[in-house]
Design an enzyme around this catalytic site. Sequence first.
Site, PDB file in Angstrom:
ATOM      1  N   CYS A  82      43.916  41.866  46.952  1.00  0.00           N
ATOM      2  CA  CYS A  82      42.516  42.064  47.342  1.00  0.00           C
ATOM      3  C   CYS A  82      42.137  41.053  48.427  1.00  0.00           C
ATOM      4  O   CYS A  82      42.697  41.064  49.519  1.00  0.00           O
ATOM      5  CB  CYS A  82      41.595  42.002  46.127  1.00  0.00           C
ATOM      6  SG  CYS A  82      39.938  42.675  46.456  1.00  0.00           S
ATOM      7  N   HIS A 108      43.838  46.305  43.222  1.00  0.00           N
ATOM      8  CA  HIS A 108      44.180  45.366  42.161  1.00  0.00           C
ATOM      9  C   HIS A 108      45.262  45.959  41.264  1.00  0.00           C
ATOM     10  O   HIS A 108      44.957  46.808  40.422  1.00  0.00           O
ATOM     11  CB  HIS A 108      42.949  45.061  41.309  1.00  0.00           C
ATOM     12  CG  HIS A 108      41.926  44.211  41.978  1.00  0.00           C
ATOM     13  ND1 HIS A 108      41.926  42.842  41.888  1.00  0.00           N
ATOM     14  CD2 HIS A 108      40.868  44.542  42.759  1.00  0.00           C
ATOM     15  CE1 HIS A 108      40.901  42.352  42.578  1.00  0.00           C
ATOM     16  NE2 HIS A 108      40.256  43.368  43.125  1.00  0.00           N
ATOM     17  N   GLU A 123      46.620  44.616  38.759  1.00  0.00           N
ATOM     18  CA  GLU A 123      46.326  44.233  37.372  1.00  0.00           C
ATOM     19  C   GLU A 123      45.218  45.080  36.752  1.00  0.00           C
ATOM     20  O   GLU A 123      44.996  45.022  35.534  1.00  0.00           O
ATOM     21  CB  GLU A 123      45.972  42.740  37.303  1.00  0.00           C
ATOM     22  CG  GLU A 123      44.584  42.356  37.755  1.00  0.00           C
ATOM     23  CD  GLU A 123      44.404  42.254  39.261  1.00  0.00           C
ATOM     24  OE1 GLU A 123      43.329  41.797  39.693  1.00  0.00           O
ATOM     25  OE2 GLU A 123      45.327  42.640  40.021  1.00  0.00           O
TER      26      GLU A 123
END
Length: 203
Positions: free
Chosen positions: A79, A184, A186
């Site tokens: 990001c 992202h 994650e």
Amino acid sequence: MIAIIDYGVGNLFSLSSSLNYLGIDNIVTSNKDVIKNSSHIILPGVGAFKDAYLKLEECDMVNILKEEVKKGKPLLGICLGMQLLFERSFEYGEHKGLSLIKGDVVSISKDLNEPLKVPHMGWNSLTFKKPSSIFKYNKEGDYVYFVHSYYAKNCSESITAVSNYGIDLTAAVQNNNIFGTQFHPEKSGETGLKMLKAFSEVV
């Protein structure tokens, strides 16, 4: 061991938790010796470009990141962390970046030709432009999670994936051992976990 850079910016817990889930050894740290002894580095980030770069400088992370990358250590920017890899950003002025990848970070809204909401937020699919080792477990069309108002531009030679949002937005980049994802991993479910696993296997 993967060193997740802690410089006061970024969602460190969810990233570390994702790596823990995969059984990948990791540590959230700002310790230079730990970073030097790591096998891989992840540079996360959320917020404003200028503030994040200043915090990197305050933590004396700029030089160590450049030194470790020069040695060939794999680095993944996520990001805002990806945006910091570029030469400059035009977010609220003009600000220098790490200059590890050629290109600029510019406003999405200024380039849109249709009235889409900015920030670009939510799930969007990937279109691959070039092979990249972090996508070895993924397929074109996989969906990932974005939250951003600025994107990387003038960087065609390093783009490995894009996502269309009225225009093709740079979704992922690679310059040798330097990787970046605007989305992202994650927060991108199984698709993102596959990317983190692949990154941990980069030699």
